[in-house]
Design an enzyme around this catalytic site. Structure first.
Site, PDB file in Angstrom:
ATOM      1  CB  SER A  48      -0.956   0.007   1.193  1.00 34.26           C
ATOM      2  OG  SER A  48      -0.244   0.028   2.416  1.00 34.26           O
ATOM      3  CG  HIS A  49       2.060   3.297   2.373  1.00 34.71           C
ATOM      4  ND1 HIS A  49       1.073   2.492   2.897  1.00 34.71           N
ATOM      5  CD2 HIS A  49       1.609   4.564   2.484  1.00 34.71           C
ATOM      6  CE1 HIS A  49       0.067   3.237   3.311  1.00 34.71           C
ATOM      7  NE2 HIS A  49       0.361   4.490   3.080  1.00 34.71           N
ATOM      8  CG  ASP A 189      -4.152  -2.010   2.445  1.00 32.56           C
ATOM      9  OD1 ASP A 189      -3.438  -2.360   1.476  1.00 32.56           O
ATOM     10  OD2 ASP A 189      -3.768  -2.066   3.621  1.00 32.56           O
TER      11      ASP A 189
HETATM   12  P1  NDP Z   1      -1.704  -3.855   8.766  1.00 28.58           P
HETATM   13  O1  NDP Z   1      -3.036  -3.961   9.392  1.00 28.58           O
HETATM   14  O2  NDP Z   1      -1.454  -4.612   7.528  1.00 28.58           O
HETATM   15  O3  NDP Z   1      -0.583  -4.309   9.806  1.00 28.58           O
HETATM   16  C1  NDP Z   1      -0.463  -3.664  11.031  1.00 28.58           C
HETATM   17  C2  NDP Z   1       0.623  -4.306  11.861  1.00 28.58           C
HETATM   18  O4  NDP Z   1       0.181  -5.572  12.300  1.00 28.58           O
HETATM   19  C3  NDP Z   1       1.914  -4.565  11.077  1.00 28.58           C
HETATM   20  O5  NDP Z   1       2.988  -4.351  11.932  1.00 28.58           O
HETATM   21  C4  NDP Z   1       1.778  -6.019  10.652  1.00 28.58           C
HETATM   22  O6  NDP Z   1       3.046  -6.672  10.508  1.00 28.58           O
HETATM   23  C5  NDP Z   1       1.038  -6.600  11.822  1.00 28.58           C
HETATM   24  N1  NDP Z   1       0.168  -7.705  11.461  1.00 28.58           N
HETATM   25  C6  NDP Z   1      -0.703  -7.775  10.442  1.00 28.58           C
HETATM   26  N2  NDP Z   1      -1.370  -8.941  10.464  1.00 28.58           N
HETATM   27  C7  NDP Z   1      -0.889  -9.644  11.522  1.00 28.58           C
HETATM   28  C8  NDP Z   1      -1.165 -10.908  12.075  1.00 28.58           C
HETATM   29  N3  NDP Z   1      -2.084 -11.712  11.546  1.00 28.58           N
HETATM   30  N4  NDP Z   1      -0.472 -11.305  13.178  1.00 28.58           N
HETATM   31  C9  NDP Z   1       0.456 -10.495  13.730  1.00 28.58           C
HETATM   32  N5  NDP Z   1       0.769  -9.260  13.245  1.00 28.58           N
HETATM   33  C10 NDP Z   1       0.093  -8.844  12.153  1.00 28.58           C
HETATM   34  O7  NDP Z   1      -1.305  -2.315   8.533  1.00 28.58           O
HETATM   35  P2  NDP Z   1      -2.266  -1.092   8.230  1.00 28.58           P
HETATM   36  O8  NDP Z   1      -3.126  -1.496   7.106  1.00 28.58           O
HETATM   37  O9  NDP Z   1      -2.895  -0.628   9.474  1.00 28.58           O
HETATM   38  O10 NDP Z   1      -1.217   0.004   7.733  1.00 28.58           O
HETATM   39  C11 NDP Z   1      -0.531  -0.200   6.519  1.00 28.58           C
HETATM   40  C12 NDP Z   1       0.497   0.862   6.313  1.00 28.58           C
HETATM   41  O11 NDP Z   1      -0.126   2.097   5.996  1.00 28.58           O
HETATM   42  C13 NDP Z   1       1.411   1.151   7.498  1.00 28.58           C
HETATM   43  O12 NDP Z   1       2.746   1.034   7.064  1.00 28.58           O
HETATM   44  C14 NDP Z   1       1.104   2.598   7.863  1.00 28.58           C
HETATM   45  O13 NDP Z   1       2.204   3.336   8.348  1.00 28.58           O
HETATM   46  C15 NDP Z   1       0.649   3.139   6.532  1.00 28.58           C
HETATM   47  N6  NDP Z   1      -0.145   4.342   6.716  1.00 28.58           N
HETATM   48  C16 NDP Z   1       0.449   5.546   6.478  1.00 28.58           C
HETATM   49  C17 NDP Z   1      -0.254   6.713   6.689  1.00 28.58           C
HETATM   50  C18 NDP Z   1       0.386   8.049   6.519  1.00 28.58           C
HETATM   51  O14 NDP Z   1      -0.259   9.048   6.774  1.00 28.58           O
HETATM   52  N7  NDP Z   1       1.622   8.136   6.115  1.00 28.58           N
HETATM   53  C19 NDP Z   1      -1.661   6.697   7.114  1.00 28.58           C
HETATM   54  C20 NDP Z   1      -2.158   5.362   7.364  1.00 28.58           C
HETATM   55  C21 NDP Z   1      -1.425   4.231   7.141  1.00 28.58           C
HETATM   56  P3  NDP Z   1       3.683  -6.899   9.036  1.00 28.58           P
HETATM   57  O15 NDP Z   1       4.094  -5.534   8.564  1.00 28.58           O
HETATM   58  O16 NDP Z   1       4.829  -7.818   9.263  1.00 28.58           O
HETATM   59  O17 NDP Z   1       2.611  -7.497   8.181  1.00 28.58           O
HETATM   60  O1  PYC Z   2      -2.897   4.621   3.527  1.00 24.71           O
HETATM   61  O2  PYC Z   2      -4.163   5.804   4.870  1.00 24.71           O
HETATM   62  C1  PYC Z   2      -3.193   5.684   4.106  1.00 24.71           C
HETATM   63  C2  PYC Z   2      -2.331   6.869   3.884  1.00 24.71           C
HETATM   64  C3  PYC Z   2      -2.612   8.164   4.128  1.00 24.71           C
HETATM   65  C4  PYC Z   2      -1.506   8.896   3.758  1.00 24.71           C
HETATM   66  C5  PYC Z   2      -0.580   8.034   3.290  1.00 24.71           C
HETATM   67  N1  PYC Z   2      -1.096   6.788   3.401  1.00 24.71           N
END
Ligand code: NDP
Ligand code: PYC
Length: 336
Positions: A48-49, A189
């Site tokens: 996703s990033h 996502d």
């Molecule tokens: P996920 O829900 O995919 O994962 C969240 C965390 O949980 C990760 O550390 C992941 O590890 C872990 N995880 C996932 N599934 C399991 C499992 N079954 N058992 C144990 N651990 C698990 O991430 P999000 O969708 O919440 O976020 C995705 C990305 O989006 C992040 O990198 C976040 O920083 C980014 N983001 C950035 C934003 C911005 O403003 N810049 C805003 C919102 C999100 P693993 O990585 O090893 O899968």
């Molecule tokens: O995936 O929610 C997101 C996000 C927001 C800004 C960058 N990534």
């Protein structure tokens, strides 16, 4: 049938992305930081990033919304406090500019804070914390994004997807790292699901009428996301707004107006990092205690530690190259 994916050596991917960033308005140094960040996400299967984000970076730079050549201004505020004005540029170069000072302060005071404002963050957050754990430090970071999440009990979106990332050293192995949006699903996502025409699980978001929906297109078209875990995720998202924006001097997720910049995608907000040196209190013991916790988690049946999937993907990418779809590869070549 779609063409098979390409396997690209990591350094080649970084180089290609750097050329794209320079071509579309970044300085060499900003381009280098963003290229390494984005290629690392692709390498680790954080799709996703990863390169999925490149067209968004390019359209944002073209819109004039972000300063691709900004020079961050670092301010040494107090014994445990560093502040950076990112100059309307990206947050990662601001972190890079302040990093040495932050680490020196954390090592001498035991804890130090880095407050970044006037910054854009469009990336995964784990790359900002994980390197600290590689150096034996504990790091926590929060960043707010753009209004698209309905607080628990509310009728309209207000919060951003507001991730929290944490990294801690672990004796004898990779650090313990988690990085999670405080929304039920990251916005990236939802975009990927919409592109693939896939339905989301229940409970991720609502349509423009506020009705629950599994259709990612309905969420993106005037709908909104929900916090994860109801009032608990909502409270954490509120905390992120306070720490990443109110404390740093950055914008809340609802405070910036990008409507005059068609193509702008990068949230103009703030970011906070807290870095702790565990050796001051515990010597080497902290990393051993981390190992013990991980061992006990495995003993009760945990088969996947947060971060472990990425580390596996990283190892696979090192062996086979970083996987990029044929369509993405063509798009990257065109942008370069
Ligand atoms: P996920 O829900 O995919 O994962 C969240 C965390 O949980 C990760 O550390 C992941 O590890 C872990 N995880 C996932 N599934 C399991 C499992 N079954 N058992 C144990 N651990 C698990 O991430 P999000 O969708 O919440 O976020 C995705 C990305 O989006 C992040 O990198 C976040 O920083 C980014 N983001 C950035 C934003 C911005 O403003 N810049 C805003 C919102 C999100 P693993 O990585 O090893 O899968
Ligand atoms: O995936 O929610 C997101 C996000 C927001 C800004 C960058 N990534």
């Amino acid at each position: 049938m779609s063409a098979p994916a390409r396997q690209i050596p990591f350094a080649e991917l970084v180089n290609l992305l750097q050329r794209i960033f320079v071509r579309h308005g970044c300085s060499e140094s900003v381009a280098g930081v963003l290229a390494a960040n984005c290629a690392s996400a692709q390498r680790d299967g954080a799709h996703s990033h990863g390169v999925f984000r490149i067209p968004g970076y390019v359209s944002t730079l073209a819109s004039g919304w972000v300063a691709g050549r900004a020079e961050p201004v670092v301010r040494d505020v107090a014994s445990g406090y560093v502040s950076v004005d990112a100059g309307g540029g990206f947050a990662q170069p601001a972190l890079a500019a302040a990093r040495d000072l932050l680490v020196r302060k954390a090592r001498s005071a035991g804890i130090a804070v880095l407050a970044i404002h006037n910054s854009h963050h469009f990336a995964a957050l784990w790359p900002d914390v994980e390197p600290f754990a590689d150096e034996g430090l504990v790091a926590l970071s929060v960043v707010n994004s753009m209004t698209c999440v309905v607080p628990e009990g509310a009728q309209r979106p207000l919060f951003g997807t507001n991730p929290i990332a944490f990294a801690a050293p672990c004796a004898g192995g990779a650090p313990i790292v988690f990085d999670m949006a405080t929304s039920a699903i990251a916005h990236g996502d939802v975009q990927i699901a919409a592109r693939k025409g896939e339905l989301l699980p229940e409970g991720m978001g609502v349509d423009r009428a506020g009705q629950p929906t599994r259709d990612p297109a309905a969420i993106l078209d005037g709908g909104a996301l929900l916090p994860f875990g109801g009032h608990k995720g909502s409270a954490l998202s509120m905390m992120v707004e306070l720490l990443a924006a109110a404390l740093t001097g950055g914008n809340f997720s609802f405070e910036f107006d990008w409507s005059q910049h068609p193509g702008a995608k990068t949230p103009w907000t703030g970011q906070l990092l807290i870095v702790i040196d565990p050796s001051l209190a515990q010597g080497e013991r902290f990393a051993e205690r981390s190992r013990e916790l991980a061992r006990q988690m495995e003993a009760v049946g945990v088969t996947r530690m947060p971060g472990a999937r990425r580390f596996k993907e990283r190892a696979k990418s090192a062996r086979e190259g970083v996987s990029v779809t044929a369509e993405e590869w063509e798009q990257l070549q065109a942008l370069a």
